[in-house]
Design a protein around this motif. Structure first.
Motif, PDB file in Angstrom:
ATOM      1  N   PHE A  44      -9.175  -4.408  -0.034  1.00 10.97           N
ATOM      2  CA  PHE A  44      -8.895  -2.981  -0.179  1.00 10.97           C
ATOM      3  C   PHE A  44      -9.103  -2.555  -1.627  1.00 10.97           C
ATOM      4  CE2 PHE A  44      -6.906  -4.271   3.637  1.00 10.97           C
ATOM      5  CZ  PHE A  44      -6.811  -3.164   4.456  1.00 10.97           C
TER       6      PHE A  44
ATOM      7  N   ALA B 209       0.831  -1.202   0.000  1.00 11.68           N
ATOM      8  CA  ALA B 209       0.000   0.000   0.000  1.00 11.68           C
ATOM      9  C   ALA B 209       0.869   1.257   0.000  1.00 11.68           C
ATOM     10  CB  ALA B 209      -0.941  -0.005   1.198  1.00 11.68           C
TER      11      ALA B 209
ATOM     12  N   SER C 144      -7.421   3.033  -5.418  1.00 16.13           N
ATOM     13  CA  SER C 144      -8.130   4.163  -6.031  1.00 16.13           C
ATOM     14  C   SER C 144      -7.168   5.182  -6.622  1.00 16.13           C
ATOM     15  CB  SER C 144      -9.025   4.852  -4.996  1.00 16.13           C
ATOM     16  OG  SER C 144     -10.020   3.971  -4.523  1.00 16.13           O
TER      17      SER C 144
ATOM     18  N   GLU D  15     -15.798  -1.458   2.188  1.00 13.50           N
ATOM     19  CA  GLU D  15     -16.789  -1.686   3.236  1.00 13.50           C
ATOM     20  C   GLU D  15     -17.495  -3.027   3.110  1.00 13.50           C
ATOM     21  OE1 GLU D  15     -19.516   1.530   3.402  1.00 13.50           O
ATOM     22  OE2 GLU D  15     -17.986   3.057   3.806  1.00 13.50           O
TER      23      GLU D  15
ATOM     24  N   GLU E   2       1.313   3.968  -3.344  1.00 16.36           N
ATOM     25  CA  GLU E   2       0.958   5.370  -3.144  1.00 16.36           C
ATOM     26  C   GLU E   2       2.157   6.274  -3.423  1.00 16.36           C
ATOM     27  OE1 GLU E   2      -1.334   8.386  -0.091  1.00 16.36           O
ATOM     28  OE2 GLU E   2      -0.897   6.330   0.568  1.00 16.36           O
TER      29      GLU E   2
ATOM     30  N   GLN F 156      -4.040   4.989  -4.006  1.00 13.23           N
ATOM     31  CA  GLN F 156      -4.389   4.906  -2.592  1.00 13.23           C
ATOM     32  C   GLN F 156      -5.162   3.625  -2.287  1.00 13.23           C
ATOM     33  OE1 GLN F 156      -6.383   8.736  -1.892  1.00 13.23           O
ATOM     34  NE2 GLN F 156      -4.511   9.415  -0.868  1.00 13.23           N
ATOM     35  N   ALA F 157      -4.811   2.978  -1.184  1.00 12.99           N
ATOM     36  CA  ALA F 157      -5.497   1.764  -0.749  1.00 12.99           C
ATOM     37  C   ALA F 157      -6.474   2.120   0.362  1.00 12.99           C
ATOM     38  CB  ALA F 157      -4.484   0.732  -0.253  1.00 12.99           C
ATOM     39  N   GLU F 158      -7.724   1.744   0.166  1.00 14.32           N
ATOM     40  CA  GLU F 158      -8.764   2.062   1.140  1.00 14.32           C
ATOM     41  C   GLU F 158      -9.605   0.812   1.411  1.00 14.32           C
ATOM     42  OE1 GLU F 158     -10.710   4.818  -1.345  1.00 14.32           O
ATOM     43  OE2 GLU F 158      -9.387   6.514  -0.862  1.00 14.32           O
ATOM     44  N   PRO F 159      -9.924   0.531   2.682  1.00 10.37           N
ATOM     45  CA  PRO F 159     -10.734  -0.650   2.986  1.00 10.37           C
ATOM     46  C   PRO F 159     -12.065  -0.613   2.229  1.00 10.37           C
ATOM     47  CG  PRO F 159      -9.835   0.280   4.997  1.00 10.37           C
ATOM     48  CD  PRO F 159      -9.555   1.273   3.903  1.00 10.37           C
TER      49      PRO F 159
ATOM     50  N   GLY G 168      -9.708   9.223  -6.352  1.00 11.97           N
ATOM     51  CA  GLY G 168     -10.956   8.919  -5.670  1.00 11.97           C
ATOM     52  C   GLY G 168     -11.820   7.880  -6.329  1.00 11.97           C
TER      53      GLY G 168
END
Length: 263
Positions: A179, A158, A182, A173, A162, A168-171, A185
């Motif tokens: 992950f 991650a 993105s 939901e 970046e 970008q690594a985002e969990p 965004g």
């Protein structure tokens, strides 16, 4: 939209290609499985085949042969990430702890590329478009719909992507332990720890997903052609998917996405 009409934002997967010991057999297999057309290219391109779907470039298939004193590449699909400046990205890869396996080179007037590995060893490509932007169709049956990093070092990966590529690594939901990767965004791929059940010693890798109308039927076709199911069809949050390998051993995933995930 399935047809790509705008340049790929830096960091976005923009192309995939396969190195196969028997290039023509690979072209025939994927043409029959996914509805592609393709032929071995001219000598000046090393015979590289740009396969098309509905008249648009969708993936590449090359012969896996030794080059420049190096052994033949492994029989795998490679994910290429877009960049506006291949040289700057090459430097960023090294600064972030990655390894450049093939330095930046010009591909005629089509673009500039390099091959690298992240800190956990997952190999990927970098593509700076000039005359060739990348895949002309995505997110449609017969085309690439997802690119996924399966890694033995999630946190390091991650941080690396970046720093080197602005990804970008985002969990996610709806999927525990998964992950979203993105760019600006917008999710463009996924990342997870190495899944349970993979063969021992499987290295970190990028996995290519192709969208299909019927996962079970597609897996049956793979098996009939001499391939195998590594992970038989199952239902998950994004649809019904399976992980398979083609007759020459290259792993890939197929998925019949839920309607809300198409487009």
């Amino acid at each position: 939209m399935p047809e790509v009409t705008a340049p790929y934002a830096p960091g976005t997967p923009c192309w995939v290609d396969l190195a196969a010991p028997d290039q023509q057999a690979a072209i025939d297999f994927y043409s029959g499985l996914l509805g592609w057309t393709g032929q071995i290219g001219p000598p000046e391109t090393g015979g590289y085949a740009v396969c098309e779907f509905r008249g648009k470039p969708v993936a590449g298939i090359m012969a896996a042969v030794p080059m420049g004193g190096q052994p033949a590449p492994p029989t795998v699909w490679t994910t290429y990430l877009a960049t506006d400046d291949a040289d700057a990205t090459e430097r960023a890869i090294g600064a972030a702890g990655g390894t450049v396996l093939m330095p930046v080179m010009d591909v005629m007037t089509l673009g500039r590329m390099c091959i690298a590995a992240d800190p956990a060893g997952a190999v990927f490509g970098i593509w700076q478009a000039v005359d060739f932007p990348g895949a002309g169709i995505v997110n449609e049956n017969g085309a690439v719909i997802w690119n996924e990093l399966n890694t033995t070092g999630r946190e390091d990966a991650a941080a690396f992507y970046e720093q080197a590529l602005g990804i970008q690594a985002e969990p996610m939901e709806s999927a525990e332990g998964y992950f979203a990767l993105s760019v600006q965004g917008r999710p463009v791929g996924g990342m997870q720890a190495m899944p349970e059940g993979v063969p021992e010693g499987t290295p970190s890798h990028w996995l290519t997903y192709f969208s299909v109308a019927d996962t079970d039927e597609t897996v049956a076709k793979v098996q009939e052609a001499g391939g195998a199911a590594l992970k038989p069809p199952f239902d998950m949050v994004a649809g019904r998917m399976a992980v398979v390998k083609d007759p020459q051993g290259a792993p890939f995933a197929v998925i019949t996405p839920k309607p809300m995930n198409q487009g």
